[in-house]
Design a protein around this motif. Structure first.
Motif, PDB file in Angstrom:
ATOM      1  N   TYR A  97      -2.790  10.662   6.400  1.00  0.00           N
ATOM      2  CA  TYR A  97      -1.361  10.918   6.454  1.00  0.00           C
ATOM      3  C   TYR A  97      -1.052  12.362   6.071  1.00  0.00           C
ATOM      4  O   TYR A  97      -1.740  12.978   5.259  1.00  0.00           O
ATOM      5  N   CYS A  98       0.029  12.879   6.628  1.00  0.00           N
ATOM      6  CA  CYS A  98       0.579  14.126   6.109  1.00  0.00           C
ATOM      7  C   CYS A  98       1.315  13.796   4.816  1.00  0.00           C
ATOM      8  O   CYS A  98       1.856  12.701   4.668  1.00  0.00           O
ATOM      9  N   MET A  99       1.296  14.725   3.882  1.00  0.00           N
ATOM     10  CA  MET A  99       2.001  14.501   2.625  1.00  0.00           C
ATOM     11  C   MET A  99       2.725  15.781   2.223  1.00  0.00           C
ATOM     12  O   MET A  99       2.377  16.870   2.687  1.00  0.00           O
ATOM     13  N   GLY A 100       3.731  15.621   1.389  1.00  0.00           N
ATOM     14  CA  GLY A 100       4.477  16.806   1.001  1.00  0.00           C
ATOM     15  C   GLY A 100       5.273  16.598  -0.268  1.00  0.00           C
ATOM     16  O   GLY A 100       5.452  15.467  -0.742  1.00  0.00           O
ATOM     17  N   TRP A 101       5.723  17.691  -0.821  1.00  0.00           N
ATOM     18  CA  TRP A 101       6.632  17.709  -1.965  1.00  0.00           C
ATOM     19  C   TRP A 101       7.949  18.330  -1.524  1.00  0.00           C
ATOM     20  O   TRP A 101       7.951  19.369  -0.862  1.00  0.00           O
ATOM     21  N   PHE A 102       9.038  17.709  -1.925  1.00  0.00           N
ATOM     22  CA  PHE A 102      10.384  18.187  -1.640  1.00  0.00           C
ATOM     23  C   PHE A 102      11.161  18.222  -2.947  1.00  0.00           C
ATOM     24  O   PHE A 102      10.782  17.576  -3.924  1.00  0.00           O
ATOM     25  N   ARG A 103      12.256  18.973  -2.952  1.00  0.00           N
ATOM     26  CA  ARG A 103      13.090  18.984  -4.149  1.00  0.00           C
ATOM     27  C   ARG A 103      14.563  18.947  -3.755  1.00  0.00           C
ATOM     28  O   ARG A 103      14.958  19.389  -2.676  1.00  0.00           O
ATOM     29  N   GLN A 104      15.341  18.390  -4.658  1.00  0.00           N
ATOM     30  CA  GLN A 104      16.784  18.268  -4.464  1.00  0.00           C
ATOM     31  C   GLN A 104      17.469  18.869  -5.679  1.00  0.00           C
ATOM     32  O   GLN A 104      17.256  18.417  -6.815  1.00  0.00           O
ATOM     33  N   VAL A 105      18.255  19.881  -5.425  1.00  0.00           N
ATOM     34  CA  VAL A 105      19.049  20.512  -6.471  1.00  0.00           C
ATOM     35  C   VAL A 105      20.492  20.099  -6.264  1.00  0.00           C
ATOM     36  O   VAL A 105      20.975  20.110  -5.128  1.00  0.00           O
ATOM     37  N   PRO A 106      21.210  19.714  -7.324  1.00  0.00           N
ATOM     38  CA  PRO A 106      22.614  19.316  -7.145  1.00  0.00           C
ATOM     39  C   PRO A 106      23.408  20.357  -6.392  1.00  0.00           C
ATOM     40  O   PRO A 106      23.333  21.555  -6.698  1.00  0.00           O
ATOM     41  N   GLY A 107      24.131  19.907  -5.364  1.00  0.00           N
ATOM     42  CA  GLY A 107      24.964  20.815  -4.605  1.00  0.00           C
ATOM     43  C   GLY A 107      24.248  21.517  -3.469  1.00  0.00           C
ATOM     44  O   GLY A 107      24.873  22.277  -2.719  1.00  0.00           O
ATOM     45  N   LYS A 108      22.951  21.261  -3.336  1.00  0.00           N
ATOM     46  CA  LYS A 108      22.188  21.893  -2.270  1.00  0.00           C
ATOM     47  C   LYS A 108      21.446  20.828  -1.466  1.00  0.00           C
ATOM     48  O   LYS A 108      21.199  19.721  -1.928  1.00  0.00           O
ATOM     49  N   GLU A 109      21.089  21.192  -0.257  1.00  0.00           N
ATOM     50  CA  GLU A 109      20.328  20.267   0.585  1.00  0.00           C
ATOM     51  C   GLU A 109      18.893  20.160   0.074  1.00  0.00           C
ATOM     52  O   GLU A 109      18.361  21.096  -0.520  1.00  0.00           O
ATOM     53  N   ARG A 110      18.286  19.019   0.371  1.00  0.00           N
ATOM     54  CA  ARG A 110      16.884  18.847   0.027  1.00  0.00           C
ATOM     55  C   ARG A 110      16.054  19.882   0.768  1.00  0.00           C
ATOM     56  O   ARG A 110      16.308  20.168   1.941  1.00  0.00           O
ATOM     57  N   THR A 156      -2.171  23.690   4.533  1.00  0.00           N
ATOM     58  CA  THR A 156      -1.020  23.697   3.623  1.00  0.00           C
ATOM     59  C   THR A 156       0.040  24.686   4.114  1.00  0.00           C
ATOM     60  O   THR A 156      -0.278  25.706   4.743  1.00  0.00           O
ATOM     61  N   THR A 157       1.277  24.359   3.832  1.00  0.00           N
ATOM     62  CA  THR A 157       2.384  25.295   4.036  1.00  0.00           C
ATOM     63  C   THR A 157       3.295  25.194   2.815  1.00  0.00           C
ATOM     64  O   THR A 157       3.342  24.153   2.153  1.00  0.00           O
ATOM     65  N   TYR A 158       4.018  26.274   2.556  1.00  0.00           N
ATOM     66  CA  TYR A 158       4.879  26.340   1.382  1.00  0.00           C
ATOM     67  C   TYR A 158       6.244  26.908   1.758  1.00  0.00           C
ATOM     68  O   TYR A 158       6.373  27.697   2.692  1.00  0.00           O
ATOM     69  N   GLY A 159       7.252  26.501   1.007  1.00  0.00           N
ATOM     70  CA  GLY A 159       8.559  27.109   1.160  1.00  0.00           C
ATOM     71  C   GLY A 159       8.493  28.586   0.785  1.00  0.00           C
ATOM     72  O   GLY A 159       7.692  28.992  -0.062  1.00  0.00           O
ATOM     73  N   ASP A 160       9.351  29.377   1.410  1.00  0.00           N
ATOM     74  CA  ASP A 160       9.339  30.822   1.158  1.00  0.00           C
ATOM     75  C   ASP A 160       9.558  31.150  -0.315  1.00  0.00           C
ATOM     76  O   ASP A 160       9.031  32.142  -0.817  1.00  0.00           O
ATOM     77  N   PHE A 161      10.306  30.314  -0.991  1.00  0.00           N
ATOM     78  CA  PHE A 161      10.651  30.594  -2.386  1.00  0.00           C
ATOM     79  C   PHE A 161       9.456  30.381  -3.327  1.00  0.00           C
ATOM     80  O   PHE A 161       9.477  30.790  -4.478  1.00  0.00           O
ATOM     81  N   VAL A 162       8.392  29.724  -2.842  1.00  0.00           N
ATOM     82  CA  VAL A 162       7.245  29.444  -3.695  1.00  0.00           C
ATOM     83  C   VAL A 162       6.506  30.733  -4.044  1.00  0.00           C
ATOM     84  O   VAL A 162       6.110  30.955  -5.195  1.00  0.00           O
ATOM     85  N   MET A 164       2.495  23.794 -10.523  1.00  0.00           N
ATOM     86  CA  MET A 164       3.588  24.773 -10.499  1.00  0.00           C
ATOM     87  C   MET A 164       3.424  25.732 -11.651  1.00  0.00           C
ATOM     88  O   MET A 164       3.415  25.323 -12.825  1.00  0.00           O
ATOM     89  N   ASN A 165       3.283  27.011 -11.340  1.00  0.00           N
ATOM     90  CA  ASN A 165       3.152  28.064 -12.343  1.00  0.00           C
ATOM     91  C   ASN A 165       4.332  29.022 -12.247  1.00  0.00           C
ATOM     92  O   ASN A 165       5.057  29.037 -11.254  1.00  0.00           O
ATOM     93  N   SER A 166       4.500  29.824 -13.268  1.00  0.00           N
ATOM     94  CA  SER A 166       5.561  30.837 -13.299  1.00  0.00           C
ATOM     95  C   SER A 166       6.905  30.228 -12.922  1.00  0.00           C
ATOM     96  O   SER A 166       7.639  30.780 -12.089  1.00  0.00           O
ATOM     97  N   LEU A 167       7.229  29.118 -13.527  1.00  0.00           N
ATOM     98  CA  LEU A 167       8.463  28.417 -13.179  1.00  0.00           C
ATOM     99  C   LEU A 167       9.697  29.222 -13.551  1.00  0.00           C
ATOM    100  O   LEU A 167       9.711  29.962 -14.544  1.00  0.00           O
ATOM    101  N   LYS A 168      10.736  29.066 -12.730  1.00  0.00           N
ATOM    102  CA  LYS A 168      11.991  29.774 -12.902  1.00  0.00           C
ATOM    103  C   LYS A 168      13.120  28.751 -13.078  1.00  0.00           C
ATOM    104  O   LYS A 168      13.003  27.622 -12.610  1.00  0.00           O
ATOM    105  N   PRO A 169      14.222  29.140 -13.697  1.00  0.00           N
ATOM    106  CA  PRO A 169      15.345  28.210 -13.831  1.00  0.00           C
ATOM    107  C   PRO A 169      15.805  27.647 -12.486  1.00  0.00           C
ATOM    108  O   PRO A 169      16.225  26.487 -12.412  1.00  0.00           O
ATOM    109  N   GLU A 170      15.712  28.432 -11.438  1.00  0.00           N
ATOM    110  CA  GLU A 170      16.143  27.956 -10.123  1.00  0.00           C
ATOM    111  C   GLU A 170      15.182  26.929  -9.516  1.00  0.00           C
ATOM    112  O   GLU A 170      15.466  26.363  -8.460  1.00  0.00           O
ATOM    113  N   ASP A 171      14.058  26.673 -10.172  1.00  0.00           N
ATOM    114  CA  ASP A 171      13.156  25.599  -9.743  1.00  0.00           C
ATOM    115  C   ASP A 171      13.610  24.234 -10.278  1.00  0.00           C
ATOM    116  O   ASP A 171      13.020  23.199  -9.934  1.00  0.00           O
TER     117      ASP A 171
END
Length: 118
Positions: free
Chosen positions: A29-42, A54-60, A79-86
């Motif tokens: 199977y293909c697998m992935g990680w997604f995130r949902q921030v309040p007020g923003k699309e997944r 593997t592929t990653y979001g540009d923000f990674v 996840m390394n070097s985490l930011k508040p926006e994560d």
């Protein structure tokens, strides 16, 4: 069924490793990680094909690594070097294709694990 764990609260610059255990066979199977921030699309964080592509979001920007332990049927997100926006709810997902999946091809979703970066 997909069950995530490993979320929590961490200071900016810190690290977390998320895990996602699949109760059924997902080797092809293909697998992935997604995130949902309040007020923003997944948004897609990282994706993995059954062949290891593997592929990653540009923000990674090299901060996160997706991997899988096939013997344990477990998907990881280091996840390394985490930011508040994560900050957000992180979900793992799986789809019945061997290649990298498009968003609408993920048919199995976990309940999510919260990541908070302050």
């Amino acid at each position: 069924q997909l069950v995530e764990s490993g979320g929590g609260s961490v200071q900016a610059g810190g690290s977390l490793t998320l895990s996602c255990v699949a109760s059924e066979y997902t080797r092809e199977y293909c697998m992935g990680w997604f995130r949902q921030v309040p007020g923003k699309e997944r948004e897609g964080v990282a994706r993995l094909s059954s062949t290891g592509t593997t592929t990653y979001g540009d923000f990674v920007k090299g901060r996160f690594t997706i991997s899988k332990d096939a013997a344990k049927n477990t998907l990881y997100l280091q996840m390394n070097s985490l930011k508040p926006e994560d900050t957000g709810m992180y979900y793992c997902a799986a789809g019945p294709f061997w290649r990298i999946c498009q968003d609408n091809e993920y048919v199995f979703w976990g309940q999510g694990t919260q990541v908070t970066v302050s």
